[in-house]
Design a protein around this motif. Sequence first.
Motif, mmCIF file in Angstrom:
data_model
loop_
_atom_site.group_PDB
_atom_site.id
_atom_site.type_symbol
_atom_site.label_atom_id
_atom_site.label_comp_id
_atom_site.label_asym_id
_atom_site.label_seq_id
_atom_site.Cartn_x
_atom_site.Cartn_y
_atom_site.Cartn_z
ATOM 1 N N PRO A 122 15.455 -6.078 8.782
ATOM 2 C CA PRO A 122 16.323 -7.168 9.244
ATOM 3 C C PRO A 122 15.575 -8.500 9.402
ATOM 4 C CG PRO A 122 15.724 -5.790 11.087
ATOM 5 C CD PRO A 122 15.137 -5.126 9.870
ATOM 6 N N VAL A 123 15.088 -9.020 8.286
ATOM 7 C CA VAL A 123 14.392 -10.301 8.290
ATOM 8 C C VAL A 123 15.197 -11.296 7.470
ATOM 9 C CG1 VAL A 123 12.094 -9.330 8.645
ATOM 10 C CG2 VAL A 123 12.973 -9.582 6.317
ATOM 11 N N ALA A 124 14.923 -12.570 7.658
ATOM 12 C CA ALA A 124 15.697 -13.612 6.971
ATOM 13 C C ALA A 124 15.159 -13.921 5.589
ATOM 14 C CB ALA A 124 15.706 -14.888 7.822
ATOM 15 N N GLY A 125 13.870 -13.635 5.353
ATOM 16 C CA GLY A 125 13.274 -13.954 4.058
ATOM 17 C C GLY A 125 12.216 -12.941 3.685
ATOM 18 N N LEU A 126 11.948 -12.832 2.385
ATOM 19 C CA LEU A 126 10.945 -11.890 1.888
ATOM 20 C C LEU A 126 10.141 -12.580 0.789
ATOM 21 C CD1 LEU A 126 9.788 -8.954 1.737
ATOM 22 C CD2 LEU A 126 11.498 -8.534 -0.055
ATOM 23 N N HIS A 127 8.824 -12.552 0.935
ATOM 24 C CA HIS A 127 7.938 -13.097 -0.104
ATOM 25 C C HIS A 127 7.349 -11.946 -0.902
ATOM 26 C CE1 HIS A 127 4.917 -15.546 -2.134
ATOM 27 N NE2 HIS A 127 4.088 -14.530 -1.910
ATOM 28 N N VAL A 128 7.375 -12.089 -2.234
ATOM 29 C CA VAL A 128 6.819 -11.057 -3.113
ATOM 30 C C VAL A 128 5.824 -11.696 -4.076
ATOM 31 C CG1 VAL A 128 8.783 -9.495 -2.948
ATOM 32 C CG2 VAL A 128 8.785 -11.286 -4.704
ATOM 33 N N ASP A 129 4.821 -10.919 -4.446
ATOM 34 C CA ASP A 129 3.745 -11.355 -5.340
ATOM 35 C C ASP A 129 4.155 -11.036 -6.779
ATOM 36 O OD1 ASP A 129 1.413 -11.629 -6.839
ATOM 37 O OD2 ASP A 129 0.105 -10.811 -5.288
ATOM 38 N N LEU A 130 4.464 -12.078 -7.553
ATOM 39 C CA LEU A 130 4.860 -11.896 -8.945
ATOM 40 C C LEU A 130 3.726 -12.218 -9.909
ATOM 41 C CD1 LEU A 130 8.492 -13.336 -8.886
ATOM 42 C CD2 LEU A 130 7.728 -10.954 -8.694
ATOM 43 N N LEU B 229 0.833 -1.196 0.000
ATOM 44 C CA LEU B 229 0.000 0.000 0.000
ATOM 45 C C LEU B 229 0.876 1.258 0.000
ATOM 46 C CD1 LEU B 229 -2.645 -0.923 2.733
ATOM 47 C CD2 LEU B 229 -2.653 -1.516 0.316
ATOM 48 N N ASP B 230 0.231 2.419 -0.099
ATOM 49 C CA ASP B 230 0.911 3.697 0.097
ATOM 50 C C ASP B 230 1.104 3.881 1.600
ATOM 51 O OD1 ASP B 230 0.780 4.517 -2.695
ATOM 52 O OD2 ASP B 230 -1.373 4.733 -2.349
ATOM 53 N N LEU B 231 2.339 3.843 2.068
ATOM 54 C CA LEU B 231 2.626 3.927 3.500
ATOM 55 C C LEU B 231 2.909 5.361 3.914
ATOM 56 C CD1 LEU B 231 5.003 0.847 4.015
ATOM 57 C CD2 LEU B 231 2.538 0.985 4.397
ATOM 58 N N ASP B 232 2.460 5.700 5.107
ATOM 59 C CA ASP B 232 2.819 7.004 5.658
ATOM 60 C C ASP B 232 4.021 6.843 6.587
ATOM 61 O OD1 ASP B 232 1.809 6.016 8.107
ATOM 62 O OD2 ASP B 232 -0.164 6.915 7.762
ATOM 63 N N ASP B 233 4.552 7.948 7.070
ATOM 64 C CA ASP B 233 5.754 7.907 7.909
ATOM 65 C C ASP B 233 5.524 7.105 9.174
ATOM 66 O OD1 ASP B 233 7.190 9.391 6.106
ATOM 67 O OD2 ASP B 233 6.871 11.310 7.138
ATOM 68 N N ARG B 234 4.307 7.209 9.731
ATOM 69 C CA ARG B 234 4.007 6.483 10.966
ATOM 70 C C ARG B 234 4.110 4.985 10.738
ATOM 71 N NH1 ARG B 234 -2.093 6.476 13.184
ATOM 72 N NH2 ARG B 234 -2.286 5.670 11.076
ATOM 73 N N GLN B 235 3.567 4.485 9.625
ATOM 74 C CA GLN B 235 3.629 3.055 9.334
ATOM 75 C C GLN B 235 5.064 2.608 9.065
ATOM 76 O OE1 GLN B 235 0.684 3.522 6.223
ATOM 77 N NE2 GLN B 235 -0.669 2.041 7.209
ATOM 78 N N ARG B 236 5.809 3.418 8.330
ATOM 79 C CA ARG B 236 7.208 3.063 8.053
ATOM 80 C C ARG B 236 8.021 2.992 9.345
ATOM 81 N NH1 ARG B 236 9.386 3.774 2.794
ATOM 82 N NH2 ARG B 236 7.775 4.177 1.227
ATOM 83 N N LYS B 237 7.822 3.968 10.208
ATOM 84 C CA LYS B 237 8.547 3.948 11.481
ATOM 85 C C LYS B 237 8.133 2.740 12.321
ATOM 86 C CE LYS B 237 9.258 8.954 11.716
ATOM 87 N NZ LYS B 237 8.855 10.231 12.375
ATOM 88 N N ALA B 238 6.847 2.420 12.287
ATOM 89 C CA ALA B 238 6.375 1.265 13.058
ATOM 90 C C ALA B 238 6.971 -0.034 12.524
ATOM 91 C CB ALA B 238 4.848 1.204 13.015
ATOM 92 N N MET C 31 10.110 -14.901 7.833
ATOM 93 C CA MET C 31 9.779 -14.752 6.423
ATOM 94 C C MET C 31 8.701 -13.676 6.337
ATOM 95 S SD MET C 31 9.950 -15.373 3.189
ATOM 96 C CE MET C 31 10.998 -16.829 3.027
ATOM 97 N N LEU C 32 9.069 -12.512 5.873
ATOM 98 C CA LEU C 32 8.135 -11.394 5.767
ATOM 99 C C LEU C 32 7.354 -11.545 4.468
ATOM 100 C CD1 LEU C 32 7.242 -8.658 7.000
ATOM 101 C CD2 LEU C 32 9.019 -7.578 5.604
ATOM 102 N N ALA C 33 6.045 -11.749 4.571
ATOM 103 C CA ALA C 33 5.216 -12.037 3.401
ATOM 104 C C ALA C 33 4.437 -10.804 2.980
ATOM 105 C CB ALA C 33 4.266 -13.195 3.688
ATOM 106 N N THR C 34 4.606 -10.407 1.715
ATOM 107 C CA THR C 34 3.816 -9.337 1.112
ATOM 108 C C THR C 34 3.021 -9.946 -0.035
ATOM 109 O OG1 THR C 34 5.443 -8.659 -0.558
ATOM 110 C CG2 THR C 34 5.695 -7.763 1.658
ATOM 111 N N TYR C 35 1.840 -9.418 -0.288
ATOM 112 C CA TYR C 35 1.016 -9.964 -1.370
ATOM 113 C C TYR C 35 -0.104 -9.003 -1.720
ATOM 114 C CZ TYR C 35 -1.052 -11.811 3.001
ATOM 115 O OH TYR C 35 -1.539 -11.964 4.272
ATOM 116 N N PHE C 36 -0.816 -9.328 -2.791
ATOM 117 C CA PHE C 36 -1.912 -8.544 -3.369
ATOM 118 C C PHE C 36 -1.408 -7.369 -4.203
ATOM 119 C CE2 PHE C 36 -4.779 -9.808 0.461
ATOM 120 C CZ PHE C 36 -4.929 -11.082 -0.074
ATOM 121 N N GLY C 37 -0.118 -7.281 -4.436
ATOM 122 C CA GLY C 37 0.394 -6.202 -5.265
ATOM 123 C C GLY C 37 1.905 -6.136 -5.186
ATOM 124 N N GLY C 38 2.457 -5.113 -5.848
ATOM 125 C CA GLY C 38 3.898 -4.925 -5.852
ATOM 126 C C GLY C 38 4.351 -4.015 -4.726
#
Length: 767
Positions: free
Chosen positions: A264-272, A220-229, A245-252
């Motif tokens: 600082p996570v060990a893995g990242l999931h992306v929606d291709l 999503l479009d993140l604001d500064d508060r979300q980024r800091k959190a 494993m940090l999972a992101t999905y439903f978009g890029g």
Amino acid sequence: MTVTVATLGFPRIGPRRELKFALEKYWAGKTSRDDLMTAAAGLRTAAWARQHALGADWLPSNDFSLYDHVLDTSVMLGAVPARYGAADGQADLGTYFAMARGTTAADDGCGHAHASQTACEMTKWFDTNYHYMVPELVAEQKLALNAPKIVDEYREARAQGFETRPVLLGPVTWLTLAKGRDVDPFDFLDEVLGLYGVVLGHLAAAGAEWVQIDEPILVLDLDDRQRKALTRAYAKLSRIGVKLMLATYFGGLGDNLGFATALPVAGLHVDLVRAPEQLDAVLARAPKSLLLSLGVIDGRNVWRADLAALLDRLEPIAASRDIVLAPSCSLLHVPVDLALETKLDAEVAQWLSFAVQKVGELAVLKSALNHGRESVADALAASTFAATARAVSTRIHDPEVARRIAAVTPDMAERRSGHATRIAVQAAMLDLPDYPTTTIGSFPQTPEVRHARAEYLRGTMNVAEYNRFLREETERAIRWQEEVGLDMLVHGEFERNDMVQYLGEQLSGFAFTVSGWVQSYGSRCVRPPILYGDVARPRAMTVDWWRYAQGLTDRPVKGMLTGPVTILNWSFVRDDQSREASCRQIALAIRDEVMDLEAAGAQAIQIDEAALREGLPLRRSEWQRYLDWSVACFRLSAAGVGDATQIHTHMCYSEFNDILPSIGAMDTDVISIETARSQMELLEGFARYRYPSAIGPGVYDIHAPRVPSSEEMVALMRLARQHLRPEQLWVNPDCGLKTRKWDEVKPAIEAMVAAARVLRTDVPVPA
């Protein structure tokens, strides 16, 4: 380099909706808590075993829920509203279901006394048709860990020989979804992170090496508060002792990519699947130490993948780094198993892939990347054959549909007169009282209705017998509505299996499943149609049933249709043309039906667009294009009628305030919306926008068995009257009554009609 396969989540409901039936038996008091828990454990075991047998290396646990995973997270954190009476946030099963469904009696069935309470708010999960329970937070609230579920289910799987990667909804996504009552949910960040840290510690102690944390807000479009959190959260949680494993999905990830790859996570999931264009950027930014999980199989649609084409993209990557192959998101959003479809058209079936088949596709990709394409040559050949056959099928394109689309002109989306003129004409024609009462469309689909439909489909009831049964049900519904005093009636929709499926079965270009169920919320499951080709309406679909119902009464009976955007968003849509193009085809088909209803004498026609907000893109930069074409499609479907024909629409369980200009642009005469659970909060936005049309704010929450009192409904309408002019207001439930029982519906509607009568004699108090 090594390629492995992961699933981010598997359907909870079971291949034959076993969870639905177990829940409903428990709620009806026919089975015990132990029976329900035994059924749930059986579904979990079967899911783990099946995914493992199909070749998945990373199995999820805690992806199962008795109702909703967001509600599970709220309960885990002790975020239980005080009205449910749970001491220190420690919710038992009765409290859990009270939050989900409300309560109707003093005894919740688990031996605990509860006052009658409304359920928590419910809304759509991102841009899907899955509904989640909105977390509630209030000032001075104390959270308290209630975390045995996630640890117990990890241990349960391990005891059966399945090593799993537990799934947690991310803390920042949970806080983003939460609604604060006189408090900012992010004020609870440190407290929430402390509890998440304890949960991760318990999982580490139980033996978990990896934990999947879902943070879909990263697309999503993140604001500064979300980024800091997010920065704060993962700086803390990455030190607990388990790999994340940090999972992101439903978009890029878009402009969040650099931020996400630096966490600082060990893995990242992306929606291709939703965002295939992000692959090169992800590879360029992700350090080799970051394990990449690539969502290459569509977790939200049912089309079979072109595996050879995917391998062309993946082989260079697999040669240079370890990767995990996965669905784009949890498989919660697709049916369980294509093998159960014994009646599906064979040509269409070969183009499809459900959850089981998708894990199998991932296993084929894994084998090809680890051992060469020749190791799975037959599977690859079958995939290529299916992709080619679909591309050249003559069943997909209809020249007549293309001709009609080309002939559409701008004036076809314009009503003949403006809103003020239409209101005056319709008021004279309909002669309705102040605060007119109506319902949204459907009445209870009783066991008798479902049994008759099943008998008809099996051939043990002939068409004449079935139609006689439906006419009797319809007449009973009309007579009862007259008796109770509703002003605008509906025919009840007893002939309809589903608001989308019933119409889709009569349109070209759609296919339907027998067992293709997906969870909508709790025990509620739907079978989305499969839109595979061009859409047209060969003949009238609803006119005969409307004409029969209207012939029984002098009061107006609404014609009932589902709008083009909702049919689109609640179907599995073809991916070989734009969604806009498919929606315009549907809009023309619905327009044909609207015109036939008007010609038959219908004075009011409701075209439901419950899913218009649901389809809104997740990035604001993409909103306007979607809103422009979706509103244009609705107007194309509705605008052909004369001024005297009142056009209604219905929308439910969505946040509307950001798109009110587009709702206004739909140019309807009456809109009904869900406001019962949200205490009329949505109407503040309609008032600020100065919405000109009539509005029916729902005063009866039909997604819970609770029967509200007339006094409650009057109070809700008085709140509505603080935002809108009395002459704008209709009185109605917040959605259709299909899923409720008559012994709930009748007293609730009687109370609703009584509330309208009170309002008609009520003198508004100046604000």
